[in-house]
Motif scaffolding. Sequence first.
Motif, PDB file in Angstrom:
ATOM      1  N   ARG A  63      -9.764  -2.715 -10.119  1.00 45.66           N
ATOM      2  CA  ARG A  63     -10.811  -3.336  -9.299  1.00 45.66           C
ATOM      3  C   ARG A  63     -10.951  -2.694  -7.927  1.00 45.66           C
ATOM      4  NH1 ARG A  63      -8.863  -9.259  -9.111  1.00 45.66           N
ATOM      5  NH2 ARG A  63     -10.466  -9.293  -7.474  1.00 45.66           N
ATOM      6  N   ILE A  64     -10.131  -1.690  -7.631  1.00 44.13           N
ATOM      7  CA  ILE A  64     -10.207  -1.004  -6.340  1.00 44.13           C
ATOM      8  C   ILE A  64     -11.043   0.257  -6.494  1.00 44.13           C
ATOM      9  CG2 ILE A  64      -8.899   0.136  -4.509  1.00 44.13           C
ATOM     10  CD1 ILE A  64      -6.535  -1.631  -5.186  1.00 44.13           C
ATOM     11  N   PRO A  65     -12.146   0.386  -5.758  1.00 49.64           N
ATOM     12  CA  PRO A  65     -12.987   1.592  -5.868  1.00 49.64           C
ATOM     13  C   PRO A  65     -12.202   2.844  -5.513  1.00 49.64           C
ATOM     14  CG  PRO A  65     -14.094  -0.129  -4.603  1.00 49.64           C
ATOM     15  CD  PRO A  65     -12.683  -0.584  -4.783  1.00 49.64           C
ATOM     16  N   GLY A  66     -12.412   3.884  -6.279  1.00 44.95           N
ATOM     17  CA  GLY A  66     -11.687   5.130  -6.044  1.00 44.95           C
ATOM     18  C   GLY A  66     -11.960   5.739  -4.684  1.00 44.95           C
ATOM     19  N   ASN A  67     -13.148   5.494  -4.143  1.00 38.95           N
ATOM     20  CA  ASN A  67     -13.497   6.064  -2.841  1.00 38.95           C
ATOM     21  C   ASN A  67     -13.293   5.081  -1.686  1.00 38.95           C
ATOM     22  OD1 ASN A  67     -15.499   4.278  -3.487  1.00 38.95           O
ATOM     23  ND2 ASN A  67     -17.221   5.638  -2.972  1.00 38.95           N
ATOM     24  N   ASN A  68     -12.698   3.915  -1.981  1.00 36.97           N
ATOM     25  CA  ASN A  68     -12.500   2.921  -0.933  1.00 36.97           C
ATOM     26  C   ASN A  68     -11.280   2.072  -1.243  1.00 36.97           C
ATOM     27  OD1 ASN A  68     -12.779   1.134   1.207  1.00 36.97           O
ATOM     28  ND2 ASN A  68     -14.262  -0.152   0.135  1.00 36.97           N
ATOM     29  N   ASN A  69     -10.096   2.651  -1.023  1.00 36.64           N
ATOM     30  CA  ASN A  69      -8.860   1.904  -1.258  1.00 36.64           C
ATOM     31  C   ASN A  69      -8.618   0.995  -0.054  1.00 36.64           C
ATOM     32  OD1 ASN A  69      -6.306   0.908  -1.773  1.00 36.64           O
ATOM     33  ND2 ASN A  69      -5.541   2.846  -2.580  1.00 36.64           N
ATOM     34  N   PHE A  70      -9.343  -0.134  -0.028  1.00 36.12           N
ATOM     35  CA  PHE A  70      -9.281  -1.026   1.125  1.00 36.12           C
ATOM     36  C   PHE A  70      -7.908  -1.676   1.262  1.00 36.12           C
ATOM     37  CE2 PHE A  70     -10.697  -3.537  -2.448  1.00 36.12           C
ATOM     38  CZ  PHE A  70     -10.024  -4.734  -2.325  1.00 36.12           C
ATOM     39  N   VAL A  71      -7.170  -1.801   0.155  1.00 33.45           N
ATOM     40  CA  VAL A  71      -5.831  -2.383   0.233  1.00 33.45           C
ATOM     41  C   VAL A  71      -4.917  -1.486   1.065  1.00 33.45           C
ATOM     42  CG1 VAL A  71      -3.779  -3.066  -1.076  1.00 33.45           C
ATOM     43  CG2 VAL A  71      -6.059  -3.621  -1.947  1.00 33.45           C
ATOM     44  N   LYS A  72      -4.900  -0.207   0.738  1.00 30.30           N
ATOM     45  CA  LYS A  72      -4.018   0.711   1.463  1.00 30.30           C
ATOM     46  C   LYS A  72      -4.479   0.932   2.901  1.00 30.30           C
ATOM     47  CE  LYS A  72      -1.434   4.978   0.952  1.00 30.30           C
ATOM     48  NZ  LYS A  72      -1.135   6.144   0.088  1.00 30.30           N
ATOM     49  N   SER A  73      -5.793   1.018   3.128  1.00 34.36           N
ATOM     50  CA  SER A  73      -6.275   1.280   4.488  1.00 34.36           C
ATOM     51  C   SER A  73      -5.998   0.106   5.417  1.00 34.36           C
ATOM     52  CB  SER A  73      -7.776   1.590   4.468  1.00 34.36           C
ATOM     53  OG  SER A  73      -8.518   0.473   4.014  1.00 34.36           O
ATOM     54  N   LYS A  74      -5.993  -1.110   4.870  1.00 34.17           N
ATOM     55  CA  LYS A  74      -5.739  -2.290   5.706  1.00 34.17           C
ATOM     56  C   LYS A  74      -4.253  -2.623   5.850  1.00 34.17           C
ATOM     57  CE  LYS A  74     -10.106  -4.764   5.077  1.00 34.17           C
ATOM     58  NZ  LYS A  74     -10.715  -6.086   4.847  1.00 34.17           N
ATOM     59  N   THR A  75      -3.481  -2.318   4.808  1.00 34.58           N
ATOM     60  CA  THR A  75      -2.074  -2.736   4.805  1.00 34.58           C
ATOM     61  C   THR A  75      -1.079  -1.607   5.027  1.00 34.58           C
ATOM     62  OG1 THR A  75      -1.769  -2.425   2.411  1.00 34.58           O
ATOM     63  CG2 THR A  75      -2.680  -4.551   3.150  1.00 34.58           C
ATOM     64  N   GLY A  76      -1.503  -0.362   4.775  1.00 38.50           N
ATOM     65  CA  GLY A  76      -0.570   0.765   4.837  1.00 38.50           C
ATOM     66  C   GLY A  76       0.307   0.870   3.602  1.00 38.50           C
ATOM     67  N   LEU A  77       0.008   0.061   2.571  1.00 38.65           N
ATOM     68  CA  LEU A  77       0.864  -0.033   1.394  1.00 38.65           C
ATOM     69  C   LEU A  77       0.090   0.331   0.132  1.00 38.65           C
ATOM     70  CD1 LEU A  77       2.365  -3.563   2.181  1.00 38.65           C
ATOM     71  CD2 LEU A  77       3.296  -1.341   2.883  1.00 38.65           C
ATOM     72  N   PRO A  78       0.754   0.928  -0.845  1.00 40.02           N
ATOM     73  CA  PRO A  78       0.116   1.135  -2.146  1.00 40.02           C
ATOM     74  C   PRO A  78       0.208  -0.149  -2.961  1.00 40.02           C
ATOM     75  CG  PRO A  78       2.333   1.977  -2.208  1.00 40.02           C
ATOM     76  CD  PRO A  78       2.117   1.483  -0.796  1.00 40.02           C
ATOM     77  N   LEU A  79      -0.657  -0.303  -3.912  1.00 36.28           N
ATOM     78  CA  LEU A  79      -0.588  -1.448  -4.823  1.00 36.28           C
ATOM     79  C   LEU A  79       0.640  -1.262  -5.706  1.00 36.28           C
ATOM     80  CD1 LEU A  79      -2.109  -4.022  -5.572  1.00 36.28           C
ATOM     81  CD2 LEU A  79      -3.432  -2.695  -7.210  1.00 36.28           C
ATOM     82  N   SER A  80       1.602  -2.177  -5.585  1.00 36.74           N
ATOM     83  CA  SER A  80       2.888  -1.998  -6.252  1.00 36.74           C
ATOM     84  C   SER A  80       3.530  -3.352  -6.530  1.00 36.74           C
ATOM     85  CB  SER A  80       3.816  -1.166  -5.356  1.00 36.74           C
ATOM     86  OG  SER A  80       5.162  -1.232  -5.789  1.00 36.74           O
ATOM     87  N   THR A  81       4.415  -3.386  -7.515  1.00 39.57           N
ATOM     88  CA  THR A  81       5.192  -4.591  -7.819  1.00 39.57           C
ATOM     89  C   THR A  81       6.099  -5.000  -6.667  1.00 39.57           C
ATOM     90  OG1 THR A  81       6.995  -3.279  -8.779  1.00 39.57           O
ATOM     91  CG2 THR A  81       5.245  -4.009 -10.277  1.00 39.57           C
ATOM     92  N   TYR A  82       6.339  -4.086  -5.756  1.00 45.35           N
ATOM     93  CA  TYR A  82       7.285  -4.246  -4.655  1.00 45.35           C
ATOM     94  C   TYR A  82       6.884  -5.382  -3.710  1.00 45.35           C
ATOM     95  CZ  TYR A  82      10.114  -2.104  -0.786  1.00 45.35           C
ATOM     96  OH  TYR A  82      10.999  -1.829   0.211  1.00 45.35           O
ATOM     97  N   PHE A  83       5.587  -5.606  -3.487  1.00 48.28           N
ATOM     98  CA  PHE A  83       5.127  -6.434  -2.372  1.00 48.28           C
ATOM     99  C   PHE A  83       4.749  -7.850  -2.803  1.00 48.28           C
ATOM    100  CE2 PHE A  83       4.126  -1.935  -1.543  1.00 48.28           C
ATOM    101  CZ  PHE A  83       5.073  -1.725  -0.547  1.00 48.28           C
ATOM    102  N   SER A  84       4.677  -8.751  -1.825  1.00 53.52           N
ATOM    103  CA  SER A  84       4.637 -10.193  -2.089  1.00 53.52           C
ATOM    104  C   SER A  84       3.367 -10.677  -2.765  1.00 53.52           C
ATOM    105  CB  SER A  84       4.828 -10.961  -0.770  1.00 53.52           C
ATOM    106  OG  SER A  84       5.949 -10.504  -0.057  1.00 53.52           O
ATOM    107  N   ALA A  85       2.211 -10.092  -2.445  1.00 53.06           N
ATOM    108  CA  ALA A  85       0.944 -10.626  -2.931  1.00 53.06           C
ATOM    109  C   ALA A  85       0.900 -10.698  -4.458  1.00 53.06           C
ATOM    110  CB  ALA A  85      -0.224  -9.786  -2.413  1.00 53.06           C
TER     111      ALA A  85
END
Length: 493
Positions: free
Chosen positions: A129-151
Amino acid sequence: MAAAKKAVLGPLVGAVDQGTSSTRFLVFNSKTAQLLSHHQVEIKQEFPREGWVEQDPNEILHSVCECVEKTCEKLGQLNIDISNIKAIGVSNQRETTVVWDKLIGEPFYNAVVWLDLRTQSTVESLSKRIPGNNNFVKSKTGLPLSTYFSAVKFRWILDNVRKVQKAVKENRPLLGTVDSWLIWSLTAGVNGGVHCTDVTNASRTMLFNIHSLQWDKELCEFFGTPMEILPNVRSSSEIYGLMKAGALEGVPVSGCLGDQSAALVGQMCFQDGQAKNTYGTGCFLLCNTGCRCVFSEHGLLITVAYKLGRDKPVFYALEGSVAIDGAVTHWLRDNLGIIKTSEEIEKLAKEVGTSYGCYSVPAFSGLYAPYWDPSILDDMNRDCGIPLSHLQVDGGMTSNKILMQLQADILYIPVVKPSIPETTALGAATAAEAAEGVRVWNLEPEDLSAVTMEQFDPQINAEESEICYSTWKKAVRKSMGWVTTQSPESGIP
């Protein structure tokens, strides 16, 4: 017979150090950073299924209370007056997620630990669901989408634990990382406990905008997290509330840092380009980048390093993470039965002398930054633009001198270990005592000039170092891509 006179040591500060494998409470002299007393309790980890890692939030809370009481008893035996404890700081395992009932104070489900891998399919679904040209998760959080994080951990709980689904409709849950659960419980719980977190812990959730320093509406909607159940975000150094029970009733809780940020502060890494590496359950290298977000070109994370006061600037760090470090020791002891105690590893390594070209890549929970396949220092040097002249280290594994010498040889820079091993707790104490309304601790590095260091210098030449390092990177590459499937997820009452 007259009672023994209590020792007068000036202001003291306490620190809760709640880690993945144990909880500790430590008390320091605020003028010298001398550790006066402490108590430690091991924490159980539960593994309901392959890749799942959970802990009982009540066991975590009870361990903190036990450590506080036992430490105060020990101080009494040393004739040290506990009324001199002027503040308490909290340091905690990051990302581990707790959901509890604000009406009765009980968790709805076990804490889902940062190492847990059950959310892999959730991550894969969300990533589409994350557009390839707009990784808003990483740009806002500094984090990649991963099992590691709380959300994604909370997303899984909401999708699979039916009593949480029901409670959300009734506006009963509170959500937080371990620091939030502890501070709420220690400051009165259902009778008015403070539901808060600090910027360092918030920055590890994937729900927090590291630029605006606020929970982000778009991110919360993306992950399906109701914003009203999130804790208030505070600085790392301010009075959040008062202890409401126990030997330290009335003492302010005034410091809060995720464990790796606490270690950075405890190592006095306040300058742009200073870095520390912590060898604990996992291994975490953080480099202070000052008041600027340095977006990594090499897979490193951006995280909030600290914000030492409501009106103080926020500092950021680049982070490289290894999921499994000291946990390998537990695996060798508990699963393989090769050793009986952690200390045996160094003795056995001395007897062997060489690995004969054998490399072990401990990717039990996947490879974290910079690889992110559920060279760190090289990448950090390139991203920061300031090559490290030495590496400051801390954590339980630093007691292994062979490991520290090996680290110096492979990095080909000095490795510096403080004589005070409790730098994580010291960081939490530093934040607590620097809070407005407390302020009995000075943050200047010269105030800790009495802290001695042990230095490990490279014992091999540069060419040998490069061969060792390049062979290690080859071993890492060969460890990738072994597992591509995940065990099925199912609903839980």
